[in-house]
Each structure stands twice: as C-alpha cells, then as structure tokens.
Design an enzyme around this catalytic site. Sequence first.
Site, PDB file in Angstrom:
ATOM      1  N   GLU A 166      38.257   7.792  -3.162  1.00 11.03           N
ATOM      2  CA  GLU A 166      37.837   8.736  -2.181  1.00 11.03           C
ATOM      3  C   GLU A 166      36.702   9.768  -2.841  1.00 11.03           C
ATOM      4  OE1 GLU A 166      41.198  10.302   0.022  1.00 11.03           O
ATOM      5  OE2 GLU A 166      41.084   8.291   1.199  1.00 11.03           O
ATOM      6  N   GLU A 356      42.823   1.170   2.141  1.00 15.91           N
ATOM      7  CA  GLU A 356      43.462   1.994   2.752  1.00 15.91           C
ATOM      8  C   GLU A 356      43.438   2.093   4.333  1.00 15.91           C
ATOM      9  OE1 GLU A 356      44.161   6.017   1.354  1.00 15.91           O
ATOM     10  OE2 GLU A 356      43.651   5.333  -0.726  1.00 15.91           O
TER      11      GLU A 356
HETATM   12  C1  BG6 Z   1      44.277   9.072   1.250  1.00 21.41           C
HETATM   13  C2  BG6 Z   1      44.678   9.222  -0.289  1.00 21.41           C
HETATM   14  O1  BG6 Z   1      43.341  10.070   1.453  1.00 21.41           O
HETATM   15  O2  BG6 Z   1      45.169   9.317   2.082  1.00 21.41           O
HETATM   16  C3  BG6 Z   1      46.080   8.988  -0.378  1.00 21.41           C
HETATM   17  O3  BG6 Z   1      43.978   8.092  -0.946  1.00 21.41           O
HETATM   18  C4  BG6 Z   1      46.963   9.541   0.597  1.00 21.41           C
HETATM   19  O4  BG6 Z   1      46.245   9.713  -1.548  1.00 21.41           O
HETATM   20  C5  BG6 Z   1      46.466   8.905   1.863  1.00 21.41           C
HETATM   21  O5  BG6 Z   1      48.214   9.580   0.661  1.00 21.41           O
HETATM   22  C6  BG6 Z   1      47.345   9.443   3.224  1.00 21.41           C
HETATM   23  O6  BG6 Z   1      47.414  10.974   3.350  1.00 21.41           O
HETATM   24  P1  BG6 Z   1      48.752  11.769   3.357  1.00 21.41           P
HETATM   25  O7  BG6 Z   1      48.006  13.195   3.406  1.00 21.41           O
HETATM   26  O8  BG6 Z   1      49.223  11.197   4.635  1.00 21.41           O
HETATM   27  O9  BG6 Z   1      49.324  11.500   1.959  1.00 21.41           O
END
Ligand code: BG6
Length: 465
Positions: A166, A356
Amino acid sequence: MEKKNLNVIPEGFFWGGAVTSFQTEGAWNEDGKGPSIVDSRPVKEGQSDWKTAVDFYHRYKEDIALFKEMGFNAYRTSISWSRIFPDGEGEVNEKGLQFYDDLFDEMIANGIQPVITLYHFDLPLALAEKYNGFASRKVVDLFERYARTVFKRFGKKVKYWLTFNEQNLVLTSPQFWGVSLEGAENEEALRYQVTHNAFVAHAKAVKALHELVPGGQMAGMVTYQVTYPNTCKPEDTIAHIKAKELLVDFYFDVFANGEYPTYITKDLERKGIMPVFEEGDAKILKENTVDYLSISYYQSQTVSAEKADGKWLITGLTPNPNLKTNEWGWAIDPIGLRVCLKDMYARYRLPIFITENGIGVREELNENNTVEDDYRIEYLSEHIKQMKIAMEEGVDVIGYLTWGSTDLISSGGSFEKRYGFVFVNRGETDLRDLKRYKKKSFDWYKNVIEANGERLEYTESVSVK
Ligand code: BG6
C-alpha cells in the site's frame, strides 16, 4: 470436438489468501530477529501486541496443510526485514533467511506459490532511530541491499513480488515508513520527500529483481480507496478527481509510466516543495516500470467539494449514505471493486493482482466449534462476482487473494477484528491454546477454488468433512 472453457476465469488463476509477517508470525525476537518499528509501537489498553500473533512461525506447516485443503495455489506474505538484517544494515542473519527458505519450500511442496511483499510497515527499528526511516536516502540504499539479498536467495522459489505494501499510504502515514515528522521545517515538503524516496527505493528493487531473477514479476501496490462524487454537481466531480489523483493515480502513474504526472509536478512547483531528485533518479524511475499492478480493496467513499477545506492533503472525503458498513465503519461496496479494476486496466493495460479483499468481524466459536460466517461468504462472493464481470468486460485479472486465511492481528493492533477462514483460538491478551478451527467459509472457499470461481453459492453438499 474439444470442449470450450466458457469460464471467464482462466486456468492458472491465483486463488488464496494474504497476510504479513508481523501480523501472523510472532516469534518477534527469536532466531536473531531484530526489533522492528512494530515491536516498539505503544499497545492500546486491553489490546494485543504483535509479539505472538498467531504463532505462524512455529505452526506454518499446520496452516499450510489447511490452505492446501482449501485448494490455495498462492499465498501472500511479507519478509520481515529485521529477521534478515536485525539492525537493518549490519550482518545478514542466516537463521532469518533459513526460516523463509523452509517456509517457501513447504508452500511449494503443497502446490502454493509464494507471493512476497518486501516491505509491509515493519522497518528495522534501528533504521527509524538512526536515520528517521525513509526520510533518509541511506535507508533507500539499505532497502536495495536487503532486496538484492532476498532476490538472490529466494529468486528460484518466488516469481511474484511486491515492493511496498500500500505504497499510497506513504504520503499520509509516513510513520509506517519509520518517519517522524516532528521538527520538520515544512511538514508537507517532508511528506513528499519521503514519498519520492519510496518511489526510488521501489524502482531500485524493480531493477534488482529484473537483473537477478529471470522471469521475476514485480508489482507496485496501492490500497484502492474508490471515490465517487458526492452529488452530480460538477464541483463534486472535480473534488473527486483531485482526491483520486492523490489517493491512487499518482502512485500507479509512477509505477506504470515511470514519471511524475503533471497534476503533481505543477502543484509541487506552485507550492515550492518539489522533492530533491538526486542525479539519476528520473532515469531510474523511467527505466524500471512494473510488470503488474496490485491492489488491496476494502471500501469506498464519496467526495464533497463543500467539505473540501484544502487544509489537509486529501480533502472532502465523506461516507456514502447508500452503502452499509462493517462494524468499523468501512463501506461495503462490491461494485467499487469493478469500478477500480476497469479504471486501472483502461489507464495502464497491465495485469492486475487483487492481493487483499475481505471483511473483519468480531467472532467467537459456537458450540460446534465453528463460526457460521455467512456474512463473510456473502461479502467475498459479491466481490468475486464483480471481479468476474470486470473480467468479462476485458480486464486482465491474474489472481484474487483474500485478506487473512487464518485469523490474524489487525494492523492497528487488536485481535477482535477477525478475517480468516480459520478461527484461531486466542483473545486480545489471553493466548488460550492458539488452536485452529475451520469456519463455515472454509468449505465455501474450497468449493469456489475447486470450480475456479464458477460456483460462488454456499450449499450444504459442499460442506463435506
Ligand atoms: C491493509 C493492510 O491496509 O488492511 C493490512 O495491508 C491490514 O496490514 C488490512 O491488516 C486490514 O486492516 P485492519 O485495520 O483491519 O487490520
């Protein structure tokens, strides 16, 4: 006659999950690992730290067996830089390299391709303390050294790489790159300098991969926060375009085109805060563009001109009243995924890897030692449907990885937000026994992968144990 495959998803498409080292591995100080900036982050009252996480470091064989059972052919994780170079710049730690050698071997033996992020928010602490992280060009050089070390060691095992997780967060959250803004003469100028340094580090890693690993594929990655104009007023459309430029386009434009876009250079010149380009920077950016693009996708927002007060870098973001949100206020918007895939492909014509996507929910085991996570099945299947429509419309998507496979610690530090297909039995501070339990979505995802995305519905018949 040969039977035609009418499925829009091609054979060899990547299905699996994605995590990071610091949110899963634990073993924060074992086998010579140095501390990272994550290890020194203050822990909020009542919340978990990252020291044990889900103990993947010791349990990876068990977890990989579960991933294999679901049919994964790809799994994204990151390498912890401070396992390899404990203080970021000194001697290499052979035990750290060995851990990833063993891990990647285990994945490959189970038919799972490692997809590897070089850097996911966990700078070796010493580099933050000594150099203020990526504010310093010294850290750019050290990042290149680290990248070259792991490419040489793992290049035969890993084909798909990502530089920074990111990378578009660097401007707004430079602390994830080990940078403190305290005492900066001009804070905005420093943010842009760090952003520039990260671009150079990224391009140097692209160059190194192409030199060292024949056929190696490198991505630039952003978290794609889709935005819509808040109303059909033209002012809102302009505000949305401006927000999108800073949230997303700037990064992809540099990754794919190898140069700063004019909407950025004009703005920086006007403000007199153009970052320092060292000799050769423009050339290295130009000559080292990426092989594919990668995104995380979770949510969308709207942009309102009225709310844009210009005081902050990205202004006017407002919630979308037409969308439901998860418990943390993230708007659930499967169509947004299609919007961003179509936009990216039209602009860059590069393969796209969704690395993701997922939903975090508070969950506990029920009396049958499982979690009936129909909401997760619905969330993921709706997103996959929109991905498939985008592919029918011509977008080249090469893989879909969910966020989490087992549960894991949130990047902000909390175990109450669970993302996995596999429940990990631990609480915030009570580690319980860390045992793994399949959730209902485990069988669902297995069925999706088996049918290469053709069957998205959940049926009891697929729930074979
Ligand atoms: C992404 C990141 O922004 O979102 C992860 O790459 C992160 O590291 C994921 O865990 C989900 O966000 P959160 O705040 O629910 O952990």
